[in-house]
Structure formats: structure tokens, C-alpha cells
Scaffold this active site. Structure first.
Site, short mmCIF file in Angstrom:
data_model
loop_
_atom_site.label_atom_id
_atom_site.label_comp_id
_atom_site.label_asym_id
_atom_site.label_seq_id
_atom_site.Cartn_x
_atom_site.Cartn_y
_atom_site.Cartn_z
CG HIS A 33 -1.88 1.02 1.40
ND1 HIS A 33 -1.60 2.29 1.85
CD2 HIS A 33 -3.21 0.99 1.14
CE1 HIS A 33 -2.73 2.99 1.87
NE2 HIS A 33 -3.71 2.23 1.45
CE LYS A 58 -7.31 -0.23 6.45
NZ LYS A 58 -8.00 0.34 5.31
CD GLN A 71 -6.95 -4.36 4.18
OE1 GLN A 71 -7.91 -5.01 4.60
NE2 GLN A 71 -7.08 -3.12 3.73
CG ASP A 130 0.47 -2.22 6.14
OD1 ASP A 130 -0.47 -2.30 6.95
OD2 ASP A 130 0.39 -1.61 5.05
#
Ligand code: C6P
Length: 407
Positions: free
Chosen positions: A123, A226, A203, A200
Site C-alpha cells: 500500500h 478496520k 488487512q 503492515d
């Protein structure tokens, strides 16, 4: 396939609303998850009954707020199996967490000629901060390529690693492709050359059980919004011995011990990295979201979403003219696709008319789009509240759009 897995749509007020009489079908959890009533209510109650500043007031309201605020730190440390609460830094979101590592760790440690390894499927939030510190330090960025399924090429990664490698920064799950990267193996290899590993976790955090110590992550970044919590809060996990050596990220209140115009002495971590009045109520909401995640169970969420992913992959694969983008063997609940002759933005807009919310665009992962030779994709992404019938509606919606275009 095992059924019916989780039945938690009812916990999320917005998922019970309609658009033009059609029920909302929310398939954009990778962008942001919806919020359960327990989180919304806790934040509302806190504002009404217990709101006050943290770590400053001597009065009871502030003491209570501080307890709740620090309580979240403990819950988060537990969630990811950090060795100590002191390894949990509050930020405003995953993007800020990644900027914090890049600036604070990068400014402290990077020298000209040092190498930063990123993957090709990052990302922008895990690319641009590294470019900024690269330009400040004279370091060099190298990238790990992926195959046509969106799986990182580990042999290529091994070739990139050397004593010059100072940091490997990689996502746990790609937001555009859904690939689950072999982070544990990658971290092991990075540590062999003495590099630090930044993961990261935007997700992954709410979709699988994450254990930072087992993974070998030196830093792990994610956003509250999220993972069923509010916007405006995020976490950076960092190994304490690294945090202790790092320069601050921002200067201001709370991150200091003593300030004179000549000289400032710094707080120890995590407070050294938490300048200014924080997102008090958001952090409280995040704590409730973590409780919710633990109650539903990460293992249950993972199993539920995996079954749905298989169901959705089969449904979409059966649609002529639809191309799935991101077909890794190990995947999380993200279905990126292209349709022959129809722009992703048109797909998104027309599905919205059916009450179906998906994301269309480059997903802040332009190098990934470039790798697959597309400017954008349509992306349906799953949460634990989704059901097979949501995916049936998606497939029917796509076929309807194709009928409109190819008539
Ligand atoms: N991805 C998506 O629709 P923030 O915006 O700070 O909460 O998270 C940034 C971020 C970092 N890494 C990954 C892998 C991400 O997916 C995201 C956010 C959203 O895919 C918005 S682009």
C-alpha cells in the site's frame, strides 16, 4: 462446506438499513469495517458520563478516563501477544504508525548506502514514508517482485538480502490482492542478515490471530477503523529495545520529561511517541472493539471468512468475462476483479444502485495495479458479518451489469 458460520449482522446497526428499499450489502470492509452497537454505545456513554482528559488531570473524571485509556493498551498487547504494554504506541491510524517507524527508526539508524526492502504489492502507506527517509538518509529501496497470482517470489527476496539490508517492510495481507504473505519466514530470513522487520497489519489484524512474537515482527502497524473500532486511532507495536533507541516522531506535550529553551529530556516509550492530547474516546472505542473481536473469536472469523472467500471465488469464477486479480494459494477475504469492456468505476456505481457497496480504484496500491497491467480494479472485501447471500447478490449484480453493457 461448513455452514452457517457466524451470525453477527444483527450486531451492526448500519447493516440493517436499506437503500431505495434494498438492504445494504456491505462488501468494503478492507476500506473500513462497520461498527457494532457495543462500540457505538460505549463511546456515546463515555462522552455522556465519563469524558475527561488523560494522564494530566488530578480529578476523578480524568483518573477514570486514564484507566480506560491505558486499559486499551493492555487489551491490544494481549490481542497481538506483545511482551509488554509498553510496546504499544497509540497513533491516529496505520498510516501514521508506518510514518512513525520510517521517521523515528529511519532517522535514528539509516545511513547512505543502507538498503530498505519493500514488496511490489505494498500500500502507498508502506512505500511513500520509506521514500521520504530514503531521500533524507541516502539509503536505497529495493523491491520483492510477485508472480501472476500475486505471491511474492521468495527466491528473489533471498537474493536481495545482504548485510546492507537494514529494514524489510512488508504487508501481512495485500489490500488489493488479498495475498497472505509468509511474514514469519520472511522475518526469519531478514533477521539472519540483521535487518529489522516492519509489518503492515492493516488487512490482517481483524481477520486472523496475530502473534507478533511468533511472527518475528519488530514493528506491527494497524488501524482501529478496520477492526470494528472508530476512525482516528491506530497502533504501532514496536520491540521495546528498539523503541528505546529511537528518536521521537513529533514534539509536544506528554512526550517529554523536562523542557527548557536550551534542552529537552525525553520520556521513555511508549509516551515518547505520543505527543499531544490523544484520541481519547477513539482509544476507548478501540478497546471495546478488541473485546468484541475476542468474544467473536479470531479463529471463528478466519474460518467464516475463508469459507465465504471460497464460495465467492467459485461464484465469480463462473461469470464469463470476469477476471480475478489476486489468486494466491494463501488468501484473505478480498476479491479483486476486472470485467471485459466495463470500467471498474462503472461497476462500483451500478452495483451501488443495487444497494451493494464495493470499492473501485487503485486501492492506494498503484505499483500493484501496474504489475497486473490495469489502472484499477473492482474489489469486494469481506468481514465476519457477511453471508453467502451477500455474495449471491454480488454475482447477480455483476451479471445484471454485463447484461446492460453487452445488450
Ligand atoms: N487501505 C483500502 O481500501 P489507514 O488509511 O491509515 O487506516 O490505513 C492505510 C493502509 C495501510 N496498509 C494497508 C495494507 C491498507 O490496506 C491501508 C488502507 C484502505 O484498502 C484504504 S486505501
Amino acid at each position: 462446506m461448513s455452514k452457517p458460520y457466524l451470525d453477527i449482522k444483527k450486531n451492526f446497526p448500519v447493516l440493517n438499513r436499506t437503500f431505495d428499499g434494498k438492504p445494504l450489502i456491505y462488501l468494503d470492509t478492507a476500506a473500513t469495517s462497520q461498527k457494532p452497537a457495543v462500540v457505538i454505545d460505549a463511546m456515546d456513554r463515555f462522552y455522556r458520563e465519563s469524558y475527561g482528559t488523560v494522564r494530566r488531570g488530578v480529578y476523578r473524571l480524568s483518573e477514570k478516563a486514564t484507566q480506560a485509556y491505558e486499559g486499551t493498551r493492555h487489551k491490544v498487547a494481549n490481542l497481538i501477544n506483545a511482551a509488554s504494554d509498553r510496546e504499544i504506541i497509540y497513533t491516529r491510524g496505520c498510516t501514521e504508525s508506518l510514518n512513525l517507524v520510517a521517521y523515528s527508526w529511519g532517522r535514528t539508524f539509516l545511513k547512505p548506502g543502507d538498503e530498505i526492502i519493500l514488496s511490489q504489492i505494498e500500500h502507498h502507506a508502506n512505500i511513500v514514508p520509506w521514500q521520504i527517509v530514503r531521500d533524507m538518509s541516502g539509503a536505497v529501496i529495493k523491491t520483492i517482485p510477485c508472480d501472476d497470482h500475486g505471491q511474492l517470489l521468495l527466491d528473489e527476496y533471498r537474493k536481495l538480502l545482504s548485510p546492507k539490508t537494514k529494514v524489510v517492510a512488508v504487508n501481512h495481507v495485500s489490500n488489493a490482492l488479498g495475498t497472505i504473505n509468509p511474514v514469519k519466514e520472511m522475518a526469519r530470513l531478514a533477521h539472519e542478515v540483521g535487518a529489522v522487520v516492519v509489518v503492515d497489519g492493516a488487512q490482517s489484524i481483524s481477520h486472523m490471530r496475530v502473534d507478533v512474537q511468533d511472527l518475528g515482527a519488530d514493528f506491527y502497524a494497524f488501524s482501529s477503523h478496520k477492526m470494528f473500532g472508530p476512525t482516528g486511532a491506530g497502533i504501532l507495536y514496536g520491540r521495546y529495545d528498539l523503541l528505546e533507541k529511537m528518536l521521537p516522531f513529533q514534539g509536544g506535550g506528554d512526550m517529554i520529561r523536562q523542557v527548557t529553551f536550551e534542552r529537552t529530556t525525553l520520556q521513555v516509550p511508549p509516551h515518547r511517541f505520543e505527543a499531544g492530547t490523544p484520541s481519547i474516546v477513539e482509544v476507548l472505542g478501540l478497546g471495546v472493539a478488541v473485546d468484541y473481536l475476542q468474544t467473536v473469536g479470531l479463529e471463528n472469523i478466519e474460518a467464516h471468512e475463508h469459507a465465504l472467500l471460497e464460495y465467492g471465488t467459485k461464484l465469480l469464477s463462473e461469470i464469463p468475462g470476469l477476471h480475478l486479480i489476486g489468486t494466491a494459494a494463501k488468501k484473505s477475504g478480498i476479491l479483486g476483479f476486472a470485467l471485459d469492456g466495463i470500467h471498474p468505476h462503472d461497476i462500483g456505481t451500478l452495483l451501488d444502485m443495487e444497494g451493494i457497496a464495493i470499492r473501485a480504484g487503485h486501492h492506494c496500491a498503484q505499483p500493484t495495479m501496474e504489475r497486473f497491467g490495469v489502472p484499477a480494479t473492482a474489489r469486494a472485501s469481506l468481514g465476519p458479518y457477511n453471508t453467502e447471500s451477500d455474495l449471491d447478490a454480488l454475482a447477480a449484480g455483476i451479471r445484471k451489469i454485463q447484461g446492460m453493457f453487452h445488450h
